[in-house]
Design a protein around this motif. Structure first.
Motif, PDB file in Angstrom:
ATOM      1  N   SER A  77      10.741 -38.297  40.135  1.00  0.00           N
ATOM      2  CA  SER A  77       9.474 -37.653  40.483  1.00  0.00           C
ATOM      3  C   SER A  77       8.374 -38.667  40.783  1.00  0.00           C
ATOM      4  O   SER A  77       7.290 -38.297  41.244  1.00  0.00           O
ATOM      5  CB  SER A  77       9.024 -36.721  39.354  1.00  0.00           C
ATOM      6  N   ASP A  78       8.645 -39.955  40.550  1.00  0.00           N
ATOM      7  CA  ASP A  78       7.678 -41.006  40.877  1.00  0.00           C
ATOM      8  C   ASP A  78       7.717 -41.384  42.355  1.00  0.00           C
ATOM      9  O   ASP A  78       6.944 -42.232  42.795  1.00  0.00           O
ATOM     10  CB  ASP A  78       7.966 -42.270  40.049  1.00  0.00           C
ATOM     11  N   PHE A  79       8.640 -40.787  43.100  1.00  0.00           N
ATOM     12  CA  PHE A  79       8.827 -41.143  44.508  1.00  0.00           C
ATOM     13  C   PHE A  79       8.779 -39.866  45.332  1.00  0.00           C
ATOM     14  O   PHE A  79       9.724 -39.073  45.329  1.00  0.00           O
ATOM     15  CB  PHE A  79      10.184 -41.836  44.682  1.00  0.00           C
ATOM     16  N   LYS A  87      13.441 -30.859  48.559  1.00  0.00           N
ATOM     17  CA  LYS A  87      14.579 -31.139  47.690  1.00  0.00           C
ATOM     18  C   LYS A  87      14.201 -32.175  46.637  1.00  0.00           C
ATOM     19  O   LYS A  87      13.298 -32.991  46.841  1.00  0.00           O
ATOM     20  CB  LYS A  87      15.784 -31.621  48.501  1.00  0.00           C
ATOM     21  N   GLU A  88      14.928 -32.120  45.535  1.00  0.00           N
ATOM     22  CA  GLU A  88      14.709 -33.056  44.441  1.00  0.00           C
ATOM     23  C   GLU A  88      16.038 -33.701  44.044  1.00  0.00           C
ATOM     24  O   GLU A  88      17.024 -33.006  43.797  1.00  0.00           O
ATOM     25  CB  GLU A  88      14.103 -32.354  43.220  1.00  0.00           C
ATOM     26  N   ASN A  89      16.044 -35.028  44.009  1.00  0.00           N
ATOM     27  CA  ASN A  89      17.205 -35.787  43.535  1.00  0.00           C
ATOM     28  C   ASN A  89      18.478 -35.435  44.296  1.00  0.00           C
ATOM     29  O   ASN A  89      19.568 -35.382  43.726  1.00  0.00           O
ATOM     30  CB  ASN A  89      17.413 -35.564  42.033  1.00  0.00           C
ATOM     31  N   ARG A  90      18.358 -35.175  45.587  1.00  0.00           N
ATOM     32  CA  ARG A  90      19.495 -34.888  46.464  1.00  0.00           C
ATOM     33  C   ARG A  90      19.272 -35.613  47.782  1.00  0.00           C
ATOM     34  O   ARG A  90      18.155 -35.617  48.313  1.00  0.00           O
ATOM     35  CB  ARG A  90      19.621 -33.389  46.758  1.00  0.00           C
ATOM     36  N   THR A 149      17.103 -38.811  57.603  1.00  0.00           N
ATOM     37  CA  THR A 149      17.532 -38.597  56.229  1.00  0.00           C
ATOM     38  C   THR A 149      16.450 -39.086  55.275  1.00  0.00           C
ATOM     39  O   THR A 149      15.701 -40.010  55.592  1.00  0.00           O
ATOM     40  CB  THR A 149      18.849 -39.337  55.937  1.00  0.00           C
ATOM     41  N   LYS A 150      16.386 -38.461  54.119  1.00  0.00           N
ATOM     42  CA  LYS A 150      15.384 -38.817  53.114  1.00  0.00           C
ATOM     43  C   LYS A 150      16.064 -39.314  51.839  1.00  0.00           C
ATOM     44  O   LYS A 150      17.234 -39.019  51.584  1.00  0.00           O
ATOM     45  CB  LYS A 150      14.502 -37.600  52.794  1.00  0.00           C
ATOM     46  N   ASP A 151      15.310 -40.042  51.029  1.00  0.00           N
ATOM     47  CA  ASP A 151      15.828 -40.640  49.807  1.00  0.00           C
ATOM     48  C   ASP A 151      16.455 -39.593  48.890  1.00  0.00           C
ATOM     49  O   ASP A 151      16.031 -38.442  48.855  1.00  0.00           O
ATOM     50  CB  ASP A 151      14.692 -41.329  49.041  1.00  0.00           C
ATOM     51  N   LYS A 152      17.443 -40.027  48.120  1.00  0.00           N
ATOM     52  CA  LYS A 152      18.042 -39.138  47.126  1.00  0.00           C
ATOM     53  C   LYS A 152      17.164 -39.061  45.884  1.00  0.00           C
ATOM     54  O   LYS A 152      16.724 -37.977  45.510  1.00  0.00           O
ATOM     55  CB  LYS A 152      19.447 -39.626  46.739  1.00  0.00           C
ATOM     56  N   ARG A 153      16.896 -40.188  45.247  1.00  0.00           N
ATOM     57  CA  ARG A 153      16.117 -40.173  44.001  1.00  0.00           C
ATOM     58  C   ARG A 153      14.637 -40.049  44.331  1.00  0.00           C
ATOM     59  O   ARG A 153      13.861 -40.995  44.268  1.00  0.00           O
ATOM     60  CB  ARG A 153      16.382 -41.430  43.171  1.00  0.00           C
ATOM     61  N   ALA A 154      14.253 -38.841  44.695  1.00  0.00           N
ATOM     62  CA  ALA A 154      12.877 -38.586  45.121  1.00  0.00           C
ATOM     63  C   ALA A 154      12.664 -37.087  45.234  1.00  0.00           C
ATOM     64  O   ALA A 154      13.599 -36.290  45.150  1.00  0.00           O
ATOM     65  CB  ALA A 154      12.608 -39.255  46.472  1.00  0.00           C
ATOM     66  N   TYR A 196      17.054 -27.194  42.626  1.00  0.00           N
ATOM     67  CA  TYR A 196      16.485 -28.434  43.156  1.00  0.00           C
ATOM     68  C   TYR A 196      16.231 -28.407  44.664  1.00  0.00           C
ATOM     69  O   TYR A 196      16.066 -29.453  45.280  1.00  0.00           O
ATOM     70  CB  TYR A 196      17.376 -29.637  42.806  1.00  0.00           C
ATOM     71  N   MET A 197      16.209 -27.218  45.250  1.00  0.00           N
ATOM     72  CA  MET A 197      15.861 -27.087  46.657  1.00  0.00           C
ATOM     73  C   MET A 197      15.003 -25.847  46.850  1.00  0.00           C
ATOM     74  O   MET A 197      15.225 -24.828  46.199  1.00  0.00           O
ATOM     75  CB  MET A 197      17.114 -26.988  47.538  1.00  0.00           C
ATOM     76  N   HIS A 198      14.034 -25.933  47.762  1.00  0.00           N
ATOM     77  CA  HIS A 198      13.216 -24.776  48.129  1.00  0.00           C
ATOM     78  C   HIS A 198      13.016 -24.790  49.639  1.00  0.00           C
ATOM     79  O   HIS A 198      13.062 -25.849  50.285  1.00  0.00           O
ATOM     80  CB  HIS A 198      11.865 -24.797  47.397  1.00  0.00           C
ATOM     81  N   PHE A 199      12.766 -23.609  50.179  1.00  0.00           N
ATOM     82  CA  PHE A 199      12.696 -23.422  51.623  1.00  0.00           C
ATOM     83  C   PHE A 199      11.426 -22.655  51.966  1.00  0.00           C
ATOM     84  O   PHE A 199      11.022 -21.745  51.232  1.00  0.00           O
ATOM     85  CB  PHE A 199      13.918 -22.631  52.116  1.00  0.00           C
TER      86      PHE A 199
END
Length: 648
Positions: free
Chosen positions: A89-91, A222-225, A250-255, A280-283
């Motif tokens: 959550s820091d990223f 998305k979170e952590n994916r 593409t976006k970072d995983k740990r973020a 961990y996902m919302h639309f």
């Protein structure tokens, strides 16, 4: 360094050499004031391979920045300790679209205009019970091998009108499901089964409203994916082919990330229903558009980053941040590019370019510390006796790369080329791109050591006019996304190679700054600088038994055209603030979802035990935020090293 020594070095100029060395170099705040230490980087030969070679890859404990050519800094300020991504959550990352607008998740509900469908008011007003919706969503998310029919029992199953409403609503909301009324235990029930994908595609085609854009564009939070895993999960839940989804990057995983996605002929409310189904996902922010997103069709990303447990005085931190804002950072490929295990991905790419597929396969299957579960037994078995049948025993599907290779070797134990070719195309290219990135980083460090941060004769630049032309034909310049588009099997932009750089000479060199200079990501369709730099590429490749011609691979899908990448990037919209805190688990920045849920802004302790630096900045596509952070911290940004700094 003493002022007299620095002045003497500047007056004498950089040494002329074609050799690639391992410099530890720093570049001061001013672009024309260089401080370099050409002494070799300390080699820890007991746990890492410092230089690529033709010999067998040595065991490594983890990959460090120095292993992948990351050696220099822009400024000469002292560094400080700080933890990157102590919590994901820091990223926080928000995509910046092609028009320069920051992509944000601001609503989860389908807009009334966007959700209009061809149906009557009676059907629209009928709502399925919540337990039935959950059952149908679960059925639609199952794979074909798992699917079993669902049965809906109603108290009034003799009510034909009610059954008709159920059938109509299921037909409308779940195009991938079929319903029918059957008799079970002498009672009428509704049986729901999954359709084949081919039938579902035809159904969408027939029912899609006339005049509506063929693509539903939405914001994926998305979170952590990572992006690909998220899309694979969405496709699985909706029982559709993942290839109907498109994205700009593409976006970072740990973020916590927000980005736009397009999907072919899918009603927005099907996605809306996943908000209560998927973790961990919302639309949200749905709309219908005529064209899909394409890789590279964005300007970059906005970052909100919290560095925890910061040391160092506030004045030095402010100076470092001001240098980042005004001078920028060296545009290295970050450590993510090279993997997080003891087997660097660029070593696998090097083996493939050498057509040594046995070596590539052995590296992929090689044991690595830190893993758990069946994959450990699999790797140990392969290292012990090279038996694919035994190695496959109990190996789960989540280890897709290893499983794909071993299944092919089970059919032909010695055909390592075929085994490698069976893995996903993007994965194969990932290994090759990692090797290109290693070369680019190494040459960039040598370029800065030799010539500092000024353009020199023979350098390459891409003018604004060329960049504008490139945007017109549909891509953004200076990113590896260009290369991926060029390589893609269905690329509509095969004329990408019309982009040619300008070679600087004594007449135009003074018209440009280091912010204009690019280095080629090596390939068979790029121009190389007309100075020492080309020789540096050739020297590095020769050490690995390769040449510039090696990028024109005999297997067409493994050929690499190359691209261009700026040496120095200056971030936009840079802002920062120092905070104090006590709770190491407290969230220190708000994401889009946090704001939607109306969470309060984080509170900070005036006399807190720990110090945090909160940074905001915008970077172009394909730039690594961790490489910008390293200019402030002056520490290794690899995940393995950062994990040793975590406060628990």
């Amino acid at each position: 360094m003493e002022p007299e020594t620095k002045k003497a070095r500047l007056e004498s100029g950089p040494p002329e050499t074609d050799a690639i060395t391992n410099p530890t170099c720093r570049v001061d705040n001013q672009y024309d004031d260089i401080s370099c230490d050409s002494s070799p980087v300390t080699k820890e030969t007991d746990n890492k391979e410092v230089r690529s070679s033709n010999s067998q890859t040595e065991d490594v404990k983890f990959v460090k920045e120095t292993d992948v050519g990351i050696l220099c800094y822009i400024n000469d300020l002292p560094g400080c300790h700080g933890v990157i991504k102590q919590r994901y959550s820091d990223f926080i990352v928000n995509e910046v679209d092609v028009n320069g607008k920051v992509v944000e998740l601001t609503k989860l509900e389908v807009d009334k205009i966007s959700e209009e469908k061809v149906q009557d008011e009676e059907e629209e007003s009928f709502k399925l019970p919540e337990d039935v919706m959950k059952t149908l969503l679960a059925l639609s998310s199952e794979s074909e091998s798992e699917m079993a029919p669902a049965f809906i029992n109603l108290e009034s199953m003799d009510d034909k009108e009610l059954r008709t409403k159920y059938h109509q609503t299921i037909k409308s909301k779940f195009p991938g499901l079929d319903s029918s009324t059957v008799t079970q235990d002498e009672k009428k029930v509704i049986k729901v089964v999954k359709k084949a994908n081919t039938k579902m595609k035809n159904r969408w085609k027939n029912e899609w409203p006339a005049g509506r854009g063929n693509y539903c564009q939405f914001v994926l939070y998305k979170e952590n994916r990572d992006t690909m895993s998220a899309i694979n999960d969405i496709a699985r839940f909706l029982s559709v082919n993942r290839n109907i989804f498109q994205y700009a990057g593409t976006k970072d995983k740990r973020a916590k990330t927000s980005q736009e996605i397009t999907v072919y002929r899918m009603f927005a409310e099907r996605l809306e229903e996943l908000n209560t189904r998927m973790k961990y996902m919302h639309f949200g922010n749905y709309r219908y558009v005529n064209e899909p997103l394409r890789l590279g069709k964005c300007q970059g990303n906005k970052f909100t980053i919290v560095l925890r447990n910061i040391t160092g005085d506030d004045e030095t931190l402010d100076k470092s941040m001001m240098s980042l804002k005004e001078k920028g950072f060296i545009n290295y490929f970050g450590m993510q590019r090279f993997g997080t295990t003891s087997i660097p991905t660029h070593h696998i790419g090097r083996a493939v370019l050498k057509n040594d597929y046995e070596e590539a396969v052995n590296l992929i299957l090689k044991p690595r510390p830190g893993e758990t579960g069946k994959i450990v037994e699999c790797r140990q078995c392969w290292e012990r006796n090279k038996d694919p049948v035994e190695a496959l025993i109990g190996l789960p599907n989540q280890n897709a790369i290893e499983k794909t290779i071993l299944k092919e070797l089970k059919s032909n134990k010695h055909n390592f080329c075929n085994a490698f070719q069976k893995i996903a195309r993007n994965t194969k290219l990932m290994y090759l791109h990692a090797y290109q990135s290693y070369l680019w980083n190494s040459v960039a460090s040598q370029r800065i050591k030799q010539h500092g941060l000024q353009p020199v004769i023979g350098d390459l630049v891409l003018t604004e006019e060329i960049q504008e032309l490139h945007e017109i034909i549909g891509d953004l310049v200076l990113t590896e996304e260009i290369q991926e588009l060029h390589e893609s099997e269905d690329s509509e932009n095969k004329d990408i190679n019309i982009i040619q750089p300008i070679v600087l000479d004594d007449k135009n060199v003074s018209q440009y700054s280091i912010l204009d200079v690019v280095l080629p990501l090596p390939g068979h369709d790029v121009t190389y600088p007309e100075n020492q730099v080309r020789k540096w590429y050739e020297t590095l490749l020769a050490g690995d038994g390769l040449t510039l011609d090696s990028f024109k691979h005999k297997i067409k899908s493994l050929s690499l055209p190359g691209a261009y990448r700026k040496i120095v990037i200056k971030p936009g919209d840079v802002g920062w603030k120092l905070y104090r805190y006590n709770d190491v688990n407290v969230e220190l920045a708000l994401s889009d979802l946090d704001r939607l849920q109306k969470k309060a802004e984080p509170s900070f302790e005036q006399d807190g035990q720990f110090k945090a630096l909160k940074i905001e900045m915008t970077l172009p596509s394909s730039c690594y935020a961790t490489m910008a952070l390293r200019e402030v911290l002056k520490i290794d940004t690899s995940a393995s090293y950062q994990s040793t700094l975590n406060v628990t």
